[in-house]
Design a protein around this motif. Sequence first.
Motif: not given
Length: 426
Positions: A377-394
Amino acid sequence: MNFVPHVVAWNLTRRCNLECAHCYISAGPAESATSELSTAECRRIVDELLAVNPAPLIILSGGEPLLRDDLTEIAAYASAKGATVVVGTNGTLLTGERIAALKTAGVQGVAVSIDSLEPRYHDNFRHGKGSLQDTIAALDRLRAQRLDFIVQTTATKGNRAELERLARWSADQGAVAFNCYFLVATGRGAGLSDLAPAEYETVLAELAKWQREYRGRMLVRAKCAPHFMRHVHALDPESPVLNYQTRCPCGTQYCRITPDGKLTPCPYLPEVAGDLRTQSFAEIWRASPLFRQLREGTLGGKCGRCEYQKLCGGCRARAFALEGDVLAADPSCAYEPAAGAQVIERVREVTYGQDFTPAMVWSETARARLERIPSFVRGVVMKRVEDWARERGLAEVTPELLSDIRGAMPIDFSKRKPFFVKEAQE
């Protein structure tokens, strides 16, 4: 393609205090420990496995794994080395002391088997008087010690009408998942009458409905029935199940170790790929002709021309059991492929462990937490974290950001944080 053994089912013993009618390994009280791998051999195999994948999910099973005196020693060794360890048991021997020992050994969860809430059916099916009562009592102890558990049920003609009740009951008990298994004709299961293909379709459609109904509370999954993915795709294309499950992973992301050290593509496919007493895990995993056939061969019959072949692919173990060919069409599937239809790709393309290179900058501490997540599940978690951060301009993932996400990001299938999320946040 770099194939990674994300999940390894390990049958530590054929000994069991029960003698279940469907047991794929034909376990029971008459079996002995004579040919079982020693503790030292198990530790060596753990090392060899982790040299291929440093963060696998290892399912310690049997027979009844609690009959091995060194179960906690093996679990502790694998857990300390970086594996995520869970235990599959019939549940009857899960005393409070045994649960505490499993937790101390680093075990992250337990899967227990309940095939009916009617004692007469369950106890007869499991060949153990009072086994249902003992297993249900164990769930109280698991909850008291806050150890995650999964309820597993094998769908048969005898309990078919009870599956909805079992799913609802599992959710009410606090299970993180309800796994509905479909019979594969191997071991003692070869002597049972299976559901007809049309009935499979009906049950799978119901499971697809229930996985949507229980979202945010419990994950509902079909096992040994990858055509479940076709139903989920059609009914609920936004389902998180499509993130966490793939087509039949037999021999590509999944394998099984037998009590005497043989490596097979999955627990229900007894064809031997190699012997871990004479060969290394890496040698068998990478070079076995059987594994290569499963990875490189062309699916036969209607599985090979089906538009869902990349999402489903049919059960390879059932194909072998009933047709004698690991690449044959799955005989349990009633679906007829649409002529000329375009092959359906995965709904979401997510990295599943072949390449864990983040797209964003991760701080050293945040990256260390990422690497502790099981590879499946690491790839799934990594993608979700990065998407969440990117949406907030981080621009960077930090431990502080992971803490923020912990409270803000919805968990797909449980009100409680599942073990792989808790691992990432500790």
